[in-house]
Design a protein around this motif. Structure first.
Motif, PDB file in Angstrom:
ATOM      1  N   LEU A   7      37.301  35.551  55.140  1.00 47.48           N
ATOM      2  CA  LEU A   7      37.419  35.702  53.699  1.00 47.48           C
ATOM      3  C   LEU A   7      36.895  37.059  53.254  1.00 47.48           C
ATOM      4  O   LEU A   7      37.494  37.734  52.413  1.00 47.48           O
ATOM      5  CB  LEU A   7      36.642  34.583  52.995  1.00 47.48           C
ATOM      6  CG  LEU A   7      36.635  34.620  51.459  1.00 47.48           C
ATOM      7  CD1 LEU A   7      38.057  34.500  50.925  1.00 47.48           C
ATOM      8  CD2 LEU A   7      35.766  33.502  50.914  1.00 47.48           C
ATOM      9  N   LEU A   8      35.779  37.477  53.841  1.00 47.70           N
ATOM     10  CA  LEU A   8      35.206  38.782  53.498  1.00 47.70           C
ATOM     11  C   LEU A   8      36.168  39.900  53.856  1.00 47.70           C
ATOM     12  O   LEU A   8      36.414  40.808  53.058  1.00 47.70           O
ATOM     13  CB  LEU A   8      33.879  38.962  54.246  1.00 47.70           C
ATOM     14  CG  LEU A   8      33.179  40.311  54.091  1.00 47.70           C
ATOM     15  CD1 LEU A   8      32.752  40.527  52.651  1.00 47.70           C
ATOM     16  CD2 LEU A   8      31.981  40.389  55.012  1.00 47.70           C
ATOM     17  N   ALA A   9      36.731  39.826  55.041  1.00 49.41           N
ATOM     18  CA  ALA A   9      37.660  40.863  55.482  1.00 49.41           C
ATOM     19  C   ALA A   9      38.907  40.887  54.603  1.00 49.41           C
ATOM     20  O   ALA A   9      39.398  41.951  54.222  1.00 49.41           O
ATOM     21  CB  ALA A   9      38.042  40.633  56.937  1.00 49.41           C
ATOM     22  N   ALA A  10      39.410  39.714  54.261  1.00 52.23           N
ATOM     23  CA  ALA A  10      40.618  39.645  53.437  1.00 52.23           C
ATOM     24  C   ALA A  10      40.369  40.187  52.036  1.00 52.23           C
ATOM     25  O   ALA A  10      41.246  40.777  51.418  1.00 52.23           O
ATOM     26  CB  ALA A  10      41.108  38.203  53.353  1.00 52.23           C
ATOM     27  N   THR A  11      39.162  39.985  51.540  1.00 52.96           N
ATOM     28  CA  THR A  11      38.838  40.468  50.199  1.00 52.96           C
ATOM     29  C   THR A  11      38.815  41.978  50.136  1.00 52.96           C
ATOM     30  O   THR A  11      39.269  42.592  49.170  1.00 52.96           O
ATOM     31  CB  THR A  11      37.460  39.932  49.772  1.00 52.96           C
ATOM     32  OG1 THR A  11      37.506  38.506  49.780  1.00 52.96           O
ATOM     33  CG2 THR A  11      37.080  40.416  48.380  1.00 52.96           C
ATOM     34  N   LEU A  12      38.306  42.603  51.211  1.00 57.86           N
ATOM     35  CA  LEU A  12      38.098  44.045  51.179  1.00 57.86           C
ATOM     36  C   LEU A  12      39.251  44.869  51.713  1.00 57.86           C
ATOM     37  O   LEU A  12      39.554  45.945  51.200  1.00 57.86           O
ATOM     38  CB  LEU A  12      36.866  44.395  52.021  1.00 57.86           C
ATOM     39  CG  LEU A  12      35.510  44.131  51.388  1.00 57.86           C
ATOM     40  CD1 LEU A  12      34.418  44.572  52.329  1.00 57.86           C
ATOM     41  CD2 LEU A  12      35.389  44.878  50.081  1.00 57.86           C
ATOM     42  N   LEU A  13      39.891  44.400  52.756  1.00 57.58           N
ATOM     43  CA  LEU A  13      40.729  45.283  53.548  1.00 57.58           C
ATOM     44  C   LEU A  13      42.191  45.233  53.123  1.00 57.58           C
ATOM     45  O   LEU A  13      42.767  44.159  52.929  1.00 57.58           O
ATOM     46  CB  LEU A  13      40.584  44.913  55.028  1.00 57.58           C
ATOM     47  CG  LEU A  13      39.120  44.858  55.483  1.00 57.58           C
ATOM     48  CD1 LEU A  13      39.037  44.484  56.941  1.00 57.58           C
ATOM     49  CD2 LEU A  13      38.443  46.190  55.239  1.00 57.58           C
ATOM     50  N   ALA A  29      25.180  43.441  61.770  1.00 61.62           N
ATOM     51  CA  ALA A  29      24.335  44.333  60.985  1.00 61.62           C
ATOM     52  C   ALA A  29      22.958  43.695  60.830  1.00 61.62           C
ATOM     53  O   ALA A  29      22.801  42.479  61.002  1.00 61.62           O
ATOM     54  CB  ALA A  29      24.956  44.582  59.609  1.00 61.62           C
ATOM     55  N   SER A  30      21.959  44.505  60.542  1.00 60.24           N
ATOM     56  CA  SER A  30      20.610  43.970  60.396  1.00 60.24           C
ATOM     57  C   SER A  30      20.067  44.246  59.000  1.00 60.24           C
ATOM     58  O   SER A  30      20.344  45.281  58.400  1.00 60.24           O
ATOM     59  CB  SER A  30      19.665  44.560  61.444  1.00 60.24           C
ATOM     60  OG  SER A  30      19.441  45.933  61.206  1.00 60.24           O
ATOM     61  N   MET A  60      32.587  48.058  49.832  1.00 60.96           N
ATOM     62  CA  MET A  60      31.675  47.601  50.866  1.00 60.96           C
ATOM     63  C   MET A  60      31.198  46.197  50.512  1.00 60.96           C
ATOM     64  O   MET A  60      31.016  45.876  49.334  1.00 60.96           O
ATOM     65  CB  MET A  60      30.472  48.546  50.977  1.00 60.96           C
ATOM     66  CG  MET A  60      29.347  48.032  51.863  1.00 60.96           C
ATOM     67  SD  MET A  60      27.918  49.167  51.908  1.00 60.96           S
ATOM     68  CE  MET A  60      28.542  50.395  53.040  1.00 60.96           C
ATOM     69  N   ALA A  61      30.980  45.368  51.540  1.00 59.15           N
ATOM     70  CA  ALA A  61      30.450  44.026  51.302  1.00 59.15           C
ATOM     71  C   ALA A  61      29.570  43.605  52.469  1.00 59.15           C
ATOM     72  O   ALA A  61      29.804  44.001  53.622  1.00 59.15           O
ATOM     73  CB  ALA A  61      31.587  43.020  51.105  1.00 59.15           C
ATOM     74  N   PHE A  62      28.546  42.826  52.149  1.00 65.42           N
ATOM     75  CA  PHE A  62      27.642  42.257  53.147  1.00 65.42           C
ATOM     76  C   PHE A  62      27.466  40.775  52.855  1.00 65.42           C
ATOM     77  O   PHE A  62      27.467  40.360  51.694  1.00 65.42           O
ATOM     78  CB  PHE A  62      26.265  42.922  53.087  1.00 65.42           C
ATOM     79  CG  PHE A  62      26.192  44.291  53.704  1.00 65.42           C
ATOM     80  CD1 PHE A  62      25.688  44.459  54.989  1.00 65.42           C
ATOM     81  CD2 PHE A  62      26.613  45.405  53.015  1.00 65.42           C
ATOM     82  CE1 PHE A  62      25.613  45.711  55.561  1.00 65.42           C
ATOM     83  CE2 PHE A  62      26.550  46.673  53.566  1.00 65.42           C
ATOM     84  CZ  PHE A  62      26.035  46.825  54.857  1.00 65.42           C
ATOM     85  N   VAL A  63      27.300  39.986  53.908  1.00 68.75           N
ATOM     86  CA  VAL A  63      26.963  38.570  53.764  1.00 68.75           C
ATOM     87  C   VAL A  63      25.858  38.254  54.765  1.00 68.75           C
ATOM     88  O   VAL A  63      26.015  38.485  55.967  1.00 68.75           O
ATOM     89  CB  VAL A  63      28.172  37.644  54.026  1.00 68.75           C
ATOM     90  CG1 VAL A  63      27.738  36.186  53.925  1.00 68.75           C
ATOM     91  CG2 VAL A  63      29.294  37.925  53.045  1.00 68.75           C
ATOM     92  N   ALA A  64      24.728  37.740  54.269  1.00 70.07           N
ATOM     93  CA  ALA A  64      23.595  37.388  55.126  1.00 70.07           C
ATOM     94  C   ALA A  64      23.271  35.910  54.963  1.00 70.07           C
ATOM     95  O   ALA A  64      23.104  35.422  53.835  1.00 70.07           O
ATOM     96  CB  ALA A  64      22.372  38.227  54.774  1.00 70.07           C
ATOM     97  N   ALA A  93      22.994  35.244  51.015  1.00 71.69           N
ATOM     98  CA  ALA A  93      22.851  36.364  50.081  1.00 71.69           C
ATOM     99  C   ALA A  93      24.065  37.261  50.293  1.00 71.69           C
ATOM    100  O   ALA A  93      24.510  37.453  51.432  1.00 71.69           O
ATOM    101  CB  ALA A  93      21.568  37.132  50.347  1.00 71.69           C
ATOM    102  N   THR A  94      24.629  37.793  49.218  1.00 77.73           N
ATOM    103  CA  THR A  94      25.840  38.606  49.335  1.00 77.73           C
ATOM    104  C   THR A  94      25.720  39.883  48.512  1.00 77.73           C
ATOM    105  O   THR A  94      24.989  39.937  47.521  1.00 77.73           O
ATOM    106  CB  THR A  94      27.090  37.833  48.864  1.00 77.73           C
ATOM    107  OG1 THR A  94      26.966  37.553  47.460  1.00 77.73           O
ATOM    108  CG2 THR A  94      27.255  36.531  49.627  1.00 77.73           C
ATOM    109  N   PHE A  95      26.444  40.880  48.957  1.00 80.09           N
ATOM    110  CA  PHE A  95      26.602  42.093  48.167  1.00 80.09           C
ATOM    111  C   PHE A  95      28.063  42.494  48.204  1.00 80.09           C
ATOM    112  O   PHE A  95      28.706  42.456  49.260  1.00 80.09           O
ATOM    113  CB  PHE A  95      25.758  43.253  48.693  1.00 80.09           C
ATOM    114  CG  PHE A  95      26.078  44.549  47.987  1.00 80.09           C
ATOM    115  CD1 PHE A  95      25.500  44.838  46.766  1.00 80.09           C
ATOM    116  CD2 PHE A  95      27.014  45.433  48.504  1.00 80.09           C
ATOM    117  CE1 PHE A  95      25.830  45.992  46.073  1.00 80.09           C
ATOM    118  CE2 PHE A  95      27.351  46.598  47.827  1.00 80.09           C
ATOM    119  CZ  PHE A  95      26.763  46.874  46.602  1.00 80.09           C
ATOM    120  N   SER A  96      28.593  42.922  47.072  1.00 81.03           N
ATOM    121  CA  SER A  96      29.956  43.426  47.001  1.00 81.03           C
ATOM    122  C   SER A  96      29.984  44.559  45.988  1.00 81.03           C
ATOM    123  O   SER A  96      29.516  44.394  44.857  1.00 81.03           O
ATOM    124  CB  SER A  96      30.926  42.324  46.579  1.00 81.03           C
ATOM    125  OG  SER A  96      32.243  42.828  46.475  1.00 81.03           O
TER     126      SER A  96
END
Length: 199
Positions: A7-13, A29-30, A60-64, A93-96
């Motif tokens: 889902l993350l990849a589809a949203t961004l790419l 990622a850390s 850019m997006a991150f999911v932790a 936790a997410t960032f977009s």
């Protein structure tokens, strides 16, 4: 987790092969956080963070996953998940957001590029707009992203018990480090044909 990553990849790419040359992703990622407090220093590390960067769209997006943060002390880890961030109720936790400061000609082959990341950070079910400094660098065809900033638990409605509130720092230092691999465009035979334009 696989569904979340997809889902993350589809949203961004984007779907085009040109954009594919600008896409970078990782599932390792850390994120480290550290709080220097009079009562006890608090630190934890999560090395299973999913990240995606699209240099063409400058997104850019991150999911932790919150339960993946590892503490040096097991009791502290239990308190973090059960009492502070309530991981069962708020598991991620997410960032977009967008990258600001990428050169018009694209990333240089050599050198560190200072950028800013502007977007929404969601922790404990609370979304807040943030703008933090970071850097990007191409190393051996991989995109290395770094950022360091501070987060105040109170901003995300994370309640600290009154008994220890005065002994814990009001902000936590967050360090993000991601080495993202380039995504290769599929062969032409596997790409979806472009539908004909309507007359």
């Amino acid at each position: 987790m696989k569904r979340l990553y997809a889902l993350l990849a589809a949203t961004l790419l984007l779907a085009s092969s040109l954009s594919a040359q600008q896409r970078y992703t990782t599932r390792s990622a850390s994120i480290d956080f550290f709080s220097d407090a009079p009562l006890e220093d608090i630190s934890a590390k999560n090395t299973t963070v999913t990240a995606a960067v699209d240099l063409l769209s400058q997104q850019m997006a991150f999911v932790a996953t919150m339960k993946e943060f590892v503490f040096p002390d097991g009791l502290m880890q239990a308190h973090f998940n059960e009492n502070f961030v309530e991981s069962e109720k708020f598991p991620r936790a997410t960032f977009s957001g967008r990258l600001l400061g990428i050169p018009e000609g694209g990333m240089p082959a050599v050198g560190i590029v200072p950028v800013e990341v502007d977007g929404d950070l969601t922790i404990h079910g609370v979304k807040r707009h943030v703008r933090v400094p970071g850097t990007l660098e191409l190393v051996d065809k991989q995109l290395v992203a770094k950022a360091k900033f501070a987060v105040a638990p109170a901003d995300y409605k994370i309640d600290i018990p009154s008994l220890i509130k005065e002994h814990i720092a009001k902000s936590v230092d967050i360090t993000v480090y991601a080495v993202c691999a380039p995504q290769i465009a599929p062969p032409v035979s596997q790409q979806q044909p472009t539908p004909p334009a309507r007359p």
